[in-house]
Design an enzyme around this catalytic site. Structure first.
Site, PDB file in Angstrom:
ATOM      1  N   CYS A 134      -1.679   9.009   2.886  1.00 43.41           N
ATOM      2  CA  CYS A 134      -2.020   8.686   1.542  1.00 43.41           C
ATOM      3  C   CYS A 134      -2.523   9.544   0.773  1.00 43.41           C
ATOM      4  O   CYS A 134      -2.424   9.628  -0.807  1.00 43.41           O
ATOM      5  CB  CYS A 134      -1.720   7.209   1.512  1.00 43.41           C
ATOM      6  SG  CYS A 134      -2.605   6.123   2.208  1.00 43.41           S
TER       7      CYS A 134
ATOM      8  N   GLU B 168       1.262  -1.425  -0.037  1.00 44.37           N
ATOM      9  CA  GLU B 168       0.375   0.220   0.053  1.00 44.37           C
ATOM     10  C   GLU B 168       0.454   0.984  -0.147  1.00 44.37           C
ATOM     11  O   GLU B 168       1.648   1.611   1.121  1.00 44.37           O
ATOM     12  CB  GLU B 168      -0.454  -0.123   1.170  1.00 44.37           C
ATOM     13  CG  GLU B 168      -1.506  -1.521   1.516  1.00 44.37           C
ATOM     14  CD  GLU B 168      -2.782  -1.227   0.104  1.00 44.37           C
ATOM     15  OE1 GLU B 168      -3.209   0.384   0.541  1.00 44.37           O
ATOM     16  OE2 GLU B 168      -4.026  -1.821   0.062  1.00 44.37           O
TER      17      GLU B 168
END
Lengths: 491, 479
Positions: free
Chosen positions: A244, A210
């Site tokens: 993110c 990720e």
């Protein structure tokens, strides 16, 4: 033997006992994890406050609430997820059992990140436990208070052999990566992601990465700019931009640029008051190294809002930059901070080109009233996810897979996706030793006649749906014919 | 486009040119519409249909593959994948709408399957058509451009594919690159959006290392020692027939062939005469004269197998004959094979079947579990409790009871390994998913901005409790 080697060996030994296989055990561990969060809410909030300056409410909103939801979902759905999944058969397997059986992988390594130290480290753990694995948890040392708390408290709630917490820095992580795991789940930067994948290559270990990237945010001039800017301001400055999936930069036409700046400025004031530095619900940059990095990115652009910083407090004001182009310093890397550059594009075509010239991001944001434009964005760009007319909230929908593509990552998680990602879906065909005569067509000596039969039966595709429909139609027709006959007889 | 084997630096440039061409085509969006994908798949179908003889001949040249085996395991498997893909493509491409919570009830939340870009498929030599083209079907169906690298070891098929593919498929979207280890190494320095590799673990390490440089996702279809355990009450005749068929198909050169057998002494004593009988029935008194037995692919592999056999301390009960020139090895079965025997140290991949005796089912399970997780695991028994125990206590890519290989013919079952036997899976929809990106899409409206107000700072306890309620999955039950 190093500490890391020992921990992994113990976890593997504990996994081999088979204790994690029964669903009851997994649910019990998940319930303990839930208890951990509710009993230690205050401790967790304190740790996050010290790591990132986040308020208690902020921690609940962005860390623990989502985590609790994820655990409850796993507990409620585990029986369904872990059950054998029957699949459609071929003519030759009609009398057999054919299904996919989800099975644990073994020992999983979860490397967490510092920006949401609890959510991002423990959400994958929920999937790992639910799927019946053992898991070595390596929280980020950068969010050191959270890491310490996790190391001290988690063993009081979860089995310490099956789910050990290993703290440490780069050296300890490298040592961990030398060990063999059955899956590695990493959240962090693309640079380190490559190193994790390289280490995994040694043991052919599958990975979920990720990662990040620069998530673009296109504002169409035909949209409710007030509402758009409100949502974008929220999405950007949550956690001081250290998300993110934060909108990294804005693309819009020059005609609306000053309006966008004004609206964002207005919202910053409304959300964070005139003095965000003293406001409880505005956080801090994780450390001075990152602060210096982010402040340095402003070079060469014009500060339209904010711009001030205080190194001693790891504080950077909510900042908007204009005069930014594709080659500006702020466009060279993921910002991961409270700086929002606005880049002028003359059309949506130019915006799409701009986005496609760069690495595939974790998310593409588009704000518009025009559904056709949304469809174009979907069709002509590629990203982990696409969210129209808001920021961040797709993460709250746990039926949507959360993950990147290309440089922004591989694999996905959340809800059932976590379970599947950390399971092996084993194909099972259960036959009996009866009806051996049927197999004769496939055995040598081969003849043309046998070949004809074999080609028809063994490998041929039959449209099972059509077959079922025809069978049902036949049955229905037969019943109708009988009913009509009876009616006519009576009449 | 047929690319000659180039030298060093020129090789790299040639690859880059091909890649750039494919990438430009992908960017144009031409591979995305359903119609285009369907057309290409139909052209591939025509290619197989119109050249079936040539394909069978090439396979015979490479592996002396019996026509029956080639038709069933290569041509028909591929045809079925094509039919399956063409008839399901529309459905696979549909957006998948997902459930939402109260806070997101009015939003459109769906998952879209999108092409990855330019993908690389590296095929092996044992089923040079099936194992290269079935992934190709999935990659085309998923809307990608593809570079195909057939195995140079099955040279006749390699050349045939390089010749035929460009005649049928769009050369701007799909390219064949030929070459050996060096060429593949150079090719792997480039950036792909997915790498699909079928082959050995040794090479897989190198592939994964190369992929990590560009963060390229991979699918690895590897091998391993696929064990076959027979326990409890077993119909020895039926078991022997199925076992012999699965083992000696393609002369044992199948990644899912039963590699070795575990059984009790009593079962072995019943099984062995049955196996002898079946081998004679299938391949005649002199299997070398049977047209139904394939050959070993190369001298190097023949030598490897003969060396293994030479080192083994087991007792040969049938077979052992060989002919180097003909690359022939007779169907060979050994008993009294110990766990540390040479035949138990690596994947055999040949027509040699060691039988190990175990005292109990648990002993057999322990032996299986002491090795790397295999691609397939087989259990033969008339007792379902035995089958269930083996299933529960072991791990493998796939599992089949009371037969061999046949589980991979179902397109609805994912075909892939776990641990040392691989990563990822394909066949049918699984292949489509492998070559797609599952993109989460959420389309929100402009209304209910007041509801959003709950999430904006300043944060309060009141706002938080509302949010806790709207975000919970249970709140949907009110609707």
């Amino acid at each position: 033997m190093s500490r890391e080697q020992l921990v992994v060996e113990r976890a593997r030994k504990a996994f081999r006992t088979g204790n994690t296989k029964p669903l009851e055990y997994r649910i019990q561990q998940l319930k303990s994890l839930l208890r951990f969060i509710s009993e230690r809410r205050k401790d967790i909030a304190d740790a996050v406050k010290r790591d990132l300056g986040k308020s208690e409410h902020g921690t609940e909103l962005f860390e623990t609430m989502g985590l609790e939801g994820e655990i409850r979902l796993a507990i409620g759905k585990l029986a369904e997820w872990a059950a054998p999944r029957p699949v459609e058969k071929t003519p030759v397997t009609l009398l057999d059992e054919v299904y996919i059986m989800p099975e644990p992988l073994g020992v999983v390594l979860i490397i967490g990140a510092w920006n949401y130290p609890w959510a991002v480290t423990l959400q994958p753990l929920v999937g790992a436990i639910a799927a019946g694995n053992a898991a070595v948890i390596k929280p980020s040392e950068v969010s050191s208070h959270s890491a310490k708390l996790m190391e001290d408290l988690l063993p009081q709630y979860l089995d310490k052999e099956l789910y050990p917490v290993v703290t440490g820095g780069v050296t300890e992580t490298q040592e961990l990566l030398k060990q063999r795991f059955d899956h590695i789940f990493y959240t962090g930067s693309s640079t380190v992601g490559k190193l994790v994948m390289e280490a995994a290559a040694r043991h052919l270990t599958p990975v979920t990465l990720e990662l990040g990237g620069k998530s673009p945010c296109y504002i169409d001039k035909n949209c409710d700019i007030t509402v758009a800017c409100r949502r974008i301001t929220w999405g950007k400055f949550v956690n001081c931009g250290q998300t993110c999936i934060a909108p990294d930069y804005i693309l819009c036409e020059p005609s609306i640029q000053s309006r966008v700046v004004e609206e964002i400025k207005k919202n910053i004031k409304e959300f964070y008051t005139d003095d965000p530095k003293t406001f409880e619900d505005y956080g801090r940059i994780i450390n001075q190294r990152h602060l210096k990095r982010i402040v340095g990115l402003m070079e060469g652009s014009t500060v339209a809002v904010g711009g001030d910083s205080d190194e001693s407090q790891c504080y950077i004001a909510p900042t908007v930059l204009t005069g930014v182009t594709g080659t500006s310093k702020v466009m060279r890397e993921e910002i991961f901070g409270p700086i929002l550059p606005i880049i002028s594009v003359n059309s949506v075509d130019e915006a799409i080109c701009f986005i496609n010239e760069r690495e595939k991001p974790l998310v593409v944001y588009v704000f518009t009233n025009d559904n056709k434009l949304i469809k174009r964005m979907i069709a002509e760009t590629s990203s982990g996810a696409l969210l129209a007319n808001d920021c961040l909230v797709h993460f709250t929908v746990n039926t949507l897979p959360f993950g990147g593509v290309g440089n922004s990552g591989m694999g996905c998680y959340r809800g059932r996706h976590s379970f599947d990602q950390l399971s092996h879906l084993r194909s099972c065909l259960i036959k009996k030793l009866k009806m051996e005569v049927v197999n004769n067509m496939r055995y040598p000596p081969h003849t043309a006649r046998k070949m004809g039969w074999a080609r028809f039966f063994l490998v041929k595709q039959v449209n099972m749906c059509r077959l079922r429909r025809m069978a049902l139609l036949t049955l229905f027709t037969a019943i109708a014919a009988i009913a009509v006959q009876r009616f006519l007889r009576r009449g | 486009m047929y690319f000659n084997r180039c030298e060093n630096g020129k090789r790299m440039d040639a690859h880059v040119q091909v890649l750039e061409r494919l990438r430009a085509t992908f960017r144009s969006g031409v591979t995305k519409p359903e119609q285009f994908r369907r057309t290409q798949l139909n052209k591939l179908k025509s290619m197989i249909k119109e050249n079936e003889e040539e394909i069978l001949n090439a396979l015979h040249k490479d592996l002396a593959k019996p026509k029956f085996e080639a038709v069933l395991s290569e041509v028909d498997m591929l045809n079925n994948e094509l039919i399956h893909a063409v008839s399901n493509l529309k459905q696979w491409m549909q957006p998948e709408y997902v459930g939402t919570n109260l806070a997101t009830k009015l939003d459109d939340c769906f998952v879209r399957r999108e092409p990855l870009g330019v993908v690389l498929i590296i095929g092996p030599w044992n089923y040079p058509i099936q194992l290269l083209m079935v992934p190709l079907v999935a990659a085309i169906a998923a809307g990608n451009c593809v570079i195909i690298k057939p195995s140079e070891i099955s040279a006749a098929t390699d050349n045939l594919i390089a010749e035929l593919l460009p005649k049928y498929l769009s050369q701007d979207c799909y390219a064949v690159i030929q070459g050996g280890a060096e060429e593949t190494k150079e090719l792997l320095k480039n950036r792909f959006d997915h790498i699909f590799y079928t082959g050995s673990q040794k090479v897989a390490h190198k592939i994964l290392e190369a992929a990590s440089v560009h963060l390229t996702p991979v699918t690895l279809e590897l091998g391993g020692k696929c064990p076959c355990i027979l326990f409890g009450h077993v119909n020895a005749t039926a078991a022997a027939r199925r076992l012999v068929w699965a083992k000696f198909f393609n002369s044992g050169q199948s990644c899912v062939a039963p590699d070795y057998v575990l059984c009790s002494k009593a079962t072995r004593d019943a099984l062995v005469p049955a196996i002898l009988e079946v081998i004679k029935e299938f391949y005649g008194e002199d299997p070398q004269t049977s047209p139904d037995l394939a050959r070993i692919v190369s001298s190097a592999h023949w030598t490897r197998l003969m060396e293994l056999l030479g080192k083994s301390k087991g007792r040969i009960i049938v077979g052992g004959e060989s002919n180097q020139e003909d690359k022939y090895i007779a169907p060979t079965v050994l008993v009294d094979v110990a766990e540390d025997d040479a035949l138990m140290q690596e994947e055999i991949f040949g027509p040699i079947l060691p039988i190990l005796t175990v005292e109990s089912l648990q002993e057999g399970i322990d032996i299986m579990n002491s090795k790397e997780k295999p691609l397939a695991l087989y259990a033969f028994s008339d007792e379902s409790s035995v089958v269930n125990t083996v299933l529960e206590k072991t791990n493998s890519g796939g599992f089949c009871s009371n037969d061999g290989i046949i589980h991979i013919t179902l397109p609805t079952l994912p075909f892939g390994g776990v641990g040392g036997s691989g990563w990822g899976s394909y066949h049918g929809r699984w292949g489509f998913e492998t070559f797609s990106h599952q993109r989460a899409c959420m389309l929100r409206g402009w209304t209910l901005e007041r509801l959003n107000g709950l999430r904006y700072p300043p944060y309060t306890e009141n706002k938080l409790s509302w949010l806790r309620w709207t975000a919970s999955p249970k709140s949907c039950s009110l609707m």
